[in-house]
Write a protein that holds these residues in place. Structure first.
Motif, mmCIF file in Angstrom:
data_model
loop_
_atom_site.group_PDB
_atom_site.id
_atom_site.type_symbol
_atom_site.label_atom_id
_atom_site.label_comp_id
_atom_site.label_asym_id
_atom_site.label_seq_id
_atom_site.Cartn_x
_atom_site.Cartn_y
_atom_site.Cartn_z
ATOM 1 N N VAL A 103 24.123 24.026 32.765
ATOM 2 C CA VAL A 103 25.417 24.650 32.513
ATOM 3 C C VAL A 103 25.242 26.159 32.464
ATOM 4 O O VAL A 103 24.300 26.678 31.857
ATOM 5 N N VAL A 104 26.165 26.881 33.095
ATOM 6 C CA VAL A 104 26.109 28.345 33.121
ATOM 7 C C VAL A 104 27.185 28.884 32.183
ATOM 8 O O VAL A 104 28.386 28.825 32.484
ATOM 9 N N GLY A 105 26.758 29.406 31.048
ATOM 10 C CA GLY A 105 27.692 30.017 30.110
ATOM 11 C C GLY A 105 28.575 29.012 29.396
ATOM 12 O O GLY A 105 28.436 27.798 29.545
ATOM 13 N N ASP A 106 29.510 29.534 28.611
ATOM 14 C CA ASP A 106 30.359 28.668 27.789
ATOM 15 C C ASP A 106 31.842 28.922 28.042
ATOM 16 O O ASP A 106 32.690 28.604 27.220
ATOM 17 N N TRP A 107 32.167 29.514 29.199
ATOM 18 C CA TRP A 107 33.562 29.717 29.564
ATOM 19 C C TRP A 107 33.972 28.662 30.575
ATOM 20 O O TRP A 107 33.200 28.309 31.476
ATOM 21 N N LYS A 108 35.195 28.186 30.446
ATOM 22 C CA LYS A 108 35.684 27.176 31.370
ATOM 23 C C LYS A 108 36.315 27.825 32.597
ATOM 24 O O LYS A 108 36.882 28.932 32.523
ATOM 25 N N ILE A 109 36.211 27.122 33.721
ATOM 26 C CA ILE A 109 36.746 27.635 34.976
ATOM 27 C C ILE A 109 37.679 26.601 35.591
ATOM 28 O O ILE A 109 37.680 25.428 35.205
ATOM 29 N N SER A 110 38.464 27.042 36.553
ATOM 30 C CA SER A 110 39.292 26.143 37.344
ATOM 31 C C SER A 110 38.999 26.401 38.829
ATOM 32 O O SER A 110 38.484 27.460 39.188
ATOM 33 N N GLU A 111 39.273 25.454 39.661
ATOM 34 C CA GLU A 111 39.034 25.569 41.101
ATOM 35 C C GLU A 111 37.529 25.596 41.419
ATOM 36 O O GLU A 111 36.674 25.465 40.533
ATOM 37 N N THR A 112 37.238 25.793 42.705
ATOM 38 C CA THR A 112 35.857 25.858 43.194
ATOM 39 C C THR A 112 35.295 27.259 42.987
ATOM 40 O O THR A 112 35.960 28.244 43.318
ATOM 41 N N PRO A 113 34.087 27.419 42.436
ATOM 42 C CA PRO A 113 33.500 28.757 42.298
ATOM 43 C C PRO A 113 33.039 29.282 43.659
ATOM 44 O O PRO A 113 33.022 28.557 44.662
ATOM 45 N N ALA A 114 32.650 30.553 43.690
ATOM 46 C CA ALA A 114 32.136 31.180 44.907
ATOM 47 C C ALA A 114 30.892 31.979 44.552
ATOM 48 O O ALA A 114 30.807 32.555 43.460
ATOM 49 N N ALA A 115 29.925 32.023 45.481
ATOM 50 C CA ALA A 115 28.664 32.716 45.215
ATOM 51 C C ALA A 115 28.211 33.458 46.467
ATOM 52 O O ALA A 115 28.393 32.976 47.586
ATOM 53 N N VAL A 116 27.604 34.636 46.259
ATOM 54 C CA VAL A 116 27.124 35.446 47.375
ATOM 55 C C VAL A 116 25.860 36.172 46.934
ATOM 56 O O VAL A 116 25.722 36.554 45.765
ATOM 57 N N TYR A 117 24.917 36.364 47.864
ATOM 58 C CA TYR A 117 23.681 37.093 47.553
ATOM 59 C C TYR A 117 23.939 38.592 47.641
ATOM 60 O O TYR A 117 24.546 39.080 48.601
ATOM 61 N N ASN A 118 23.447 39.319 46.650
ATOM 62 C CA ASN A 118 23.594 40.769 46.575
ATOM 63 C C ASN A 118 22.219 41.419 46.725
ATOM 64 O O ASN A 118 21.425 41.427 45.786
ATOM 65 N N VAL A 168 37.082 40.184 35.143
ATOM 66 C CA VAL A 168 37.234 41.268 36.110
ATOM 67 C C VAL A 168 38.710 41.672 36.168
ATOM 68 O O VAL A 168 39.549 40.942 36.717
ATOM 69 N N GLY A 169 39.023 42.822 35.609
ATOM 70 C CA GLY A 169 40.384 43.327 35.668
ATOM 71 C C GLY A 169 41.357 42.531 34.812
ATOM 72 O O GLY A 169 40.972 41.653 34.031
ATOM 73 N N ASN A 170 42.632 42.825 34.991
ATOM 74 C CA ASN A 170 43.666 42.179 34.173
ATOM 75 C C ASN A 170 44.783 41.582 35.025
ATOM 76 O O ASN A 170 45.905 41.431 34.559
ATOM 77 N N TRP A 171 44.463 41.264 36.280
ATOM 78 C CA TRP A 171 45.429 40.619 37.147
ATOM 79 C C TRP A 171 45.074 39.148 37.279
ATOM 80 O O TRP A 171 43.894 38.797 37.413
ATOM 81 N N LYS A 172 46.073 38.300 37.299
ATOM 82 C CA LYS A 172 45.838 36.878 37.442
ATOM 83 C C LYS A 172 45.809 36.477 38.915
ATOM 84 O O LYS A 172 46.452 37.102 39.762
ATOM 85 N N ILE A 173 45.040 35.426 39.193
ATOM 86 C CA ILE A 173 44.898 34.957 40.565
ATOM 87 C C ILE A 173 45.177 33.461 40.632
ATOM 88 O O ILE A 173 45.161 32.763 39.607
ATOM 89 N N THR A 174 45.433 32.986 41.846
ATOM 90 C CA THR A 174 45.551 31.552 42.096
ATOM 91 C C THR A 174 44.492 31.162 43.122
ATOM 92 O O THR A 174 44.081 31.975 43.959
ATOM 93 N N GLY A 175 44.040 29.942 43.051
ATOM 94 C CA GLY A 175 43.033 29.487 44.003
ATOM 95 C C GLY A 175 41.659 30.041 43.692
ATOM 96 O O GLY A 175 41.408 30.640 42.632
ATOM 97 N N SER A 176 40.746 29.868 44.638
ATOM 98 C CA SER A 176 39.367 30.342 44.488
ATOM 99 C C SER A 176 39.220 31.740 45.058
ATOM 100 O O SER A 176 39.906 32.102 46.022
ATOM 101 N N PRO A 177 38.313 32.554 44.503
ATOM 102 C CA PRO A 177 38.049 33.878 45.077
ATOM 103 C C PRO A 177 37.186 33.759 46.333
ATOM 104 O O PRO A 177 36.547 32.738 46.582
ATOM 105 N N ALA A 178 37.154 34.851 47.125
ATOM 106 C CA ALA A 178 36.353 34.897 48.349
ATOM 107 C C ALA A 178 35.516 36.181 48.335
ATOM 108 O O ALA A 178 35.996 37.238 48.732
#
Length: 516
Positions: free
Chosen positions: A316-331, A365-375
């Motif tokens: 488990v990663v952290g203790d915050w709950k999420i919705s939708e599919t997460p996204a990951a990218v190499y930096n 990240v910021g104070n705007w709400k989103i719908t769906g998964s990030p890209a």
């Protein structure tokens, strides 16, 4: 059940001439080029044979001729390089450009005897901090040989090496980011885009787009049925395309297309159930495929496929709950995996996986709400992670993670509304981020982020309507962005953005109906 490593040996078919052919040294110094220039020229020749390129063709020995031609084309002075691989080593000795460390654009000379013979020579097109390289070379693979790309490996796996810098080259480009996994991915071993989808029968379906721009016939990988969208990612350790999906019981399952083009069997990964489609990305630092998903109790969970081909355990990663599919990218700036997800209160969350294998803590990240998964996508031009999402009012939003490791602020991109999650991909032709989305009237629309940080304007792509989130993949061999979506009648349709910056026309990929 565990999966064993699937390694395929690569033959050095690029045999050099037995004796060094002397070429008079001299000539004016050519204009300086960069490692990116050399890489772009070499990538444009992928898949070609001895007689189908512009270089001198000796069917038994043309690896050095290919290197010379690429350097010439990029603007490098190659006086002194002949048909023998050893001539490249001699060039380095004469010019004082032999080095013990690889750089993008360098030649790699293998098993040089120090006098007049070497086994092979090819070009470095990628370098990692741990010394691993990507190469492109002529006369590689099974006889009669072709121009081939070899993903991350140690050049010394092929024997003793020496690196030769082109005379007058500018500094090579910094490390690039491997593309994140998706329904489509570029297969560096076959130089094709592999595309996956769930068929109407619930089975995984697969097609591909080769270097000739033609799509292959659909094939089905059964017998396990899947739910949601599968994810695929190229694995340079095994030269396989790894495939992950959620099965009908809610477990993560794993298969692959090996270097031989054959499907591996489905296996279940761990005993935790997941509530979303998985996300996967190759991690050059750990040489592992990192896999993330949302658990049934809405926490982010993580597993991995290590370099030996073994899947790890869930954590488990952290203790915050999420919705939708997460996204990951190499930096590559931090050599970390950046993870983004939508929180249950609809704000964007950010976490990361450090090179030491430890995850960080969640931040908003910021104070705007989103719908769906990030890209998210890594922007090689700006050296930043660009993050796109759909706002609650339907507009496209943009944020970023800068080179300082700080997330920026949200901004709205254009004034067109979109219907679901956008797709974003880095385009090295224009050094831009190409953004595709489904508009509220179901047409595909396109925007872009320029290297100066400015977005363009929305345009409609073609006259066909689509019914799902599009997939966008950069085809390294064709130098084009390939775009896929599901048509309104349920078939996979294909478009592209060519190297001239123009979108093409829609075509149907065979006649296999798909869902999602």
């Amino acid at each position: 059940m565990t999966i064993k490593a699937r390694r395929v040996a690569t033959t050095l078919a690029g045999a050099a001439l037995a004796m060094l052919v002397s070429v008079p040294f001299g000539g004016a110094e050519a204009a300086a080029a960069t490692g990116q220039d050399i890489t772009a020229v070499a990538q444009g020749q992928l898949g070609k044979g001895c007689s189908t390129g512009g270089w001198r063709c000796d069917p038994d020995a043309w690896c050095s001729d290919f290197v010379k031609w690429v350097w010439d084309t990029a603007g490098i002075d190659t006086a002194g390089i002949g048909p023998a691989a050893a001539s490249v080593a001699a060039y380095g000795q004469q010019r004082g450009t032999t080095t013990g460390e690889p750089h993008v654009g360098d030649a790699v000379v293998y098993n040089y005897d120090g006098v007049s013979w070497a086994e092979h020579v090819n070009l470095v097109v990628g370098v990692r901090a741990d010394g691993m390289v990507q190469t492109i070379g002529g006369n590689e693979g099974s006889s009669p040989g072709s121009v081939r790309f070899q993903d991350w490996h140690r050049a010394t796996d092929w024997g003793s090496v020496r690196y030769v810098r082109p005379a007058g080259i500018q500094d090579a480009a910094p490390e690039q980011s491997p593309p994140p996994g998706g329904e489509g991915t570029f297969n560096a071993w076959t130089a094709s885009v592999e595309m996956f989808a769930r068929g109407t029968d619930g089975l995984l379906a697969h097609t591909y787009l080769g270097t000739d721009g033609k799509s292959g016939a659909w094939s089905v990988n059964g017998p396990w049925q899947i739910v949601g969208r599968p994810v695929s990612v190229y694995n340079p350790n095994s030269r396989a395309v790894e495939i992950y999906a959620r099965d009908t019981l809610g477990y993560l399952i794993h298969s692959y297309i090996g270097a031989d083009g054959q499907y591996g069997p489905w296996t279940r990964v761990g005993d935790w159930k997941i509530a979303s489609s998985p996300a996967a990305v190759y991690n050059p630092g750990s040489r592992a495929v990192e896999v993330y998903a949302r658990s049934t109790d809405n926490y982010l969970i993580h597993t991995f496929l290590d370099a030996s081909g073994q899947n790890g355990y869930w954590s488990v990663v952290g203790d915050w709950k999420i919705s939708e599919t997460p996204a990951a990218v190499y930096n590559p700036n931090s050599r970390s995996i950046e993870i983004y997800a939508r929180a249950t209160d609809e704000f964007l969350l950010h976490n990361y996986l450090l090179p030491n294998g430890q995850h960080g803590t969640w931040t908003v990240v910021g104070n705007w709400k989103i719908t769906g998964s990030p890209a998210p996508v890594f922007n090689d031009a700006r050296r930043s992670v660009e993050v796109y999402a759909r706002a609650t009012d339907g507009y496209l939003l943009h944020n970023y993670l800068g080179t300082d490791g700080q997330n920026g602020s949200w901004s709205v991109v254009g004034n067109w509304k979109i219907a679901d999650t956008p797709a974003a991909v880095y385009n090295p032709n224009s050094r831009s981020i190409e953004i595709y989305a489904r508009a509220t009237d179901n047409f595909l629309i396109h925007n872009y982020l320029l290297p100066d940080g400015q977005h363009g304007v929305w345009t409609t792509v073609g006259t066909w309507t689509i019914s799902n989130t599009p997939t966008a993949v950069f085809h390294q061999s064709r130098r084009s962005v390939e775009v896929y979506a599901r048509s309104m009648d349920g078939y996979l349709v294909h478009n592209y953005l060519g190297s001239n910056g123009q979108n093409g026309t829609w075509t149907v990929v065979d006649n296999h109906p798909i869902t999602d």
